[in-house]
Design a protein around this motif. Sequence first.
Motif, short mmCIF file in Angstrom:
data_model
loop_
_atom_site.label_atom_id
_atom_site.label_comp_id
_atom_site.label_asym_id
_atom_site.label_seq_id
_atom_site.Cartn_x
_atom_site.Cartn_y
_atom_site.Cartn_z
N PRO A 1 5.51 0.88 -4.18
CA PRO A 1 4.50 0.01 -4.88
C PRO A 1 3.16 0.89 -5.04
O PRO A 1 2.99 2.04 -4.24
N CYS A 2 2.35 0.22 -5.87
CA CYS A 2 0.87 0.69 -5.95
C CYS A 2 0.30 0.64 -4.80
O CYS A 2 0.00 2.03 -4.29
N SER A 3 0.29 -0.38 -4.03
CA SER A 3 -0.31 -0.25 -2.83
C SER A 3 0.48 -1.14 -1.61
O SER A 3 1.42 -1.80 -2.07
N LEU B 1 9.20 7.97 -1.38
CA LEU B 1 8.41 6.65 -1.32
C LEU B 1 6.98 6.94 -1.67
O LEU B 1 6.38 7.55 -0.78
N ARG B 2 6.69 6.22 -2.50
CA ARG B 2 5.20 6.29 -2.59
C ARG B 2 4.45 4.83 -2.44
O ARG B 2 5.16 3.93 -2.16
N GLY B 3 3.06 4.70 -1.96
CA GLY B 3 2.63 3.74 -1.83
C GLY B 3 1.04 4.02 -1.17
O GLY B 3 0.76 4.85 -0.40
N PHE C 1 -4.92 4.06 1.32
CA PHE C 1 -6.26 4.14 0.70
C PHE C 1 -6.34 3.90 -0.77
O PHE C 1 -5.88 5.02 -1.58
N LYS C 2 -6.69 2.92 -1.48
CA LYS C 2 -6.67 2.83 -2.69
C LYS C 2 -7.92 2.99 -3.47
O LYS C 2 -9.12 2.25 -3.20
N PRO C 3 -8.19 3.73 -4.50
CA PRO C 3 -9.49 3.85 -5.42
C PRO C 3 -9.41 2.78 -6.30
O PRO C 3 -8.70 2.68 -7.10
N SER D 1 3.78 4.80 -14.98
CA SER D 1 3.35 3.63 -14.70
C SER D 1 1.62 3.44 -14.97
O SER D 1 1.14 2.98 -15.64
N GLN D 2 0.82 4.70 -14.20
CA GLN D 2 -0.63 4.61 -14.64
C GLN D 2 -0.63 5.01 -16.00
O GLN D 2 -1.67 4.63 -16.74
N GLY D 3 0.31 5.86 -16.46
CA GLY D 3 0.25 6.49 -17.90
C GLY D 3 0.22 5.43 -18.97
O GLY D 3 -0.03 5.85 -20.03
N ILE E 1 6.62 6.20 -9.91
CA ILE E 1 7.18 5.05 -10.60
C ILE E 1 6.59 4.00 -9.67
O ILE E 1 7.25 3.96 -8.45
N GLU E 2 5.64 2.87 -10.03
CA GLU E 2 5.61 1.81 -9.38
C GLU E 2 6.38 0.74 -9.38
O GLU E 2 6.98 0.41 -10.44
N VAL E 3 7.08 0.37 -8.12
CA VAL E 3 7.94 -0.69 -8.08
C VAL E 3 7.45 -1.70 -7.22
O VAL E 3 6.85 -1.41 -5.82
N SER F 1 -2.21 -4.95 -6.60
CA SER F 1 -2.73 -3.85 -7.57
C SER F 1 -1.70 -3.66 -8.65
O SER F 1 -0.54 -3.30 -7.94
N ASP F 2 -1.81 -3.17 -9.88
CA ASP F 2 -1.25 -2.90 -10.65
C ASP F 2 0.29 -3.35 -11.08
O ASP F 2 1.14 -2.74 -11.30
N GLY F 3 0.25 -4.78 -10.84
CA GLY F 3 1.45 -5.41 -10.96
C GLY F 3 1.81 -5.54 -12.57
O GLY F 3 3.00 -5.28 -12.78
N ALA F 4 0.92 -5.15 -13.42
CA ALA F 4 1.56 -5.35 -14.96
C ALA F 4 2.54 -4.24 -15.31
O ALA F 4 3.00 -4.02 -16.17
N GLN F 5 2.11 -3.01 -14.39
CA GLN F 5 2.78 -1.81 -14.67
C GLN F 5 3.79 -1.58 -13.72
O GLN F 5 4.60 -0.58 -13.62
N SER F 6 4.08 -2.30 -12.88
CA SER F 6 5.06 -2.14 -11.76
C SER F 6 6.54 -2.76 -12.22
O SER F 6 6.66 -3.80 -12.97
#
Length: 337
Positions: A101-103, A125-127, A130-132, A271-273, A297-299, A308-313
């Motif tokens: 996930p993004c967060s 695993l990403r996630g 601490f989110k900017p 995803s951010q891209g 990749i955001e999942v 956060s960032d649901g539209a790109q997940s």
Amino acid sequence: MLILMHAHATNLQVDAVCREVEERGFRSVKLPGADRVAIGVLGSNPISLRDSIVNMPGVAEAVPVSKPFKLVGREFHPEPTVVEIGDIKIGDSAFVVMGGPCSVESEEQLMETAEAVAEAGGHMLRGGAFKPRTSPYSFRGLGEAGLKLLALARERYGLPVVTEVMNIEDVPLVGEYADMLQIGARNMQNYGLLEAAGRAQRPILLKRGMSSTIEEWLLAAEYILSQGNPNVVLCERGIRTFETYTRFTTDLSAVPLVRELSHLPIIVDPSQGTGKWKLVAPMALAGLAAGADGLIIEVHPHPDHALSDGAQSLTPRHFAAMMEQLRLVAAPLQRQV
Ligand code: PEP
Ligand code: MN
């Protein structure tokens, strides 16, 4: 400047040259090669040393290094760097996919995502804990509680963890839980943070700033290497352009260009891209074809409800489908996903 020693130069001669370099106020880096040793000279205007150095015993020649990034560049270090995270090697023929996930939002959300990433053949695993965030009122992460959940997910699903560190003072804390520290696009030129990452005992994922040139990005990596941490993976995550149909413009030309300029591995974050989940798989495939060493990749199990960032997940199902497509493209390129 690069000092090339003769093939038959002795260790004593190499050491004497290094000593001379240091005594003149520069840093020396020994670079053993297949048949001879080179010595990198770091500092401003190292070429002023040239005349005295070329006459020392064992020295073949002293050549200027044309690029401003020294430790990061191919001139000092022609062989590609492979960054190891447990059994995972980034920069090798394997194509490494980080998903998550993004967060980090909750135990349920993270475990469901981690399970799906592992099942589909993701490697890490990403996630974010601490989110900017652009707005101070948006969800800014669970902090240490999020790090604990990431560590729990690693234990359960065997995936090493990459997560962002935003502040210098948090580097030891995040390093306690994470296998790899991410420096985000917004912090790419936070030089104090880069130096702290250079002193950390963890590999670093360095995202490209959204308005940074490739040279600025490589010089940011130079800050990390100059503090003694050679384990840096670069990440192209899109840059700001005039286009508004995408959130950022994924600069895939950075992949072969960075490969030519630097020995560091490079991955792509579509995803951010792109900011749009439908564009993620096509740009992921393009990243592989362009020669990237991996992806991030955001999942999310329920992108519509993401904090956060649901539209790109991607949903777990779309992530698994993308992994299948990556395998098809990887085979003829002699890469393994
Ligand atoms: C992210 O990975 O969620 C993120 C915030 O990335 P970037 O720093 O590239 O915007
Ligand atoms: Mn994100």
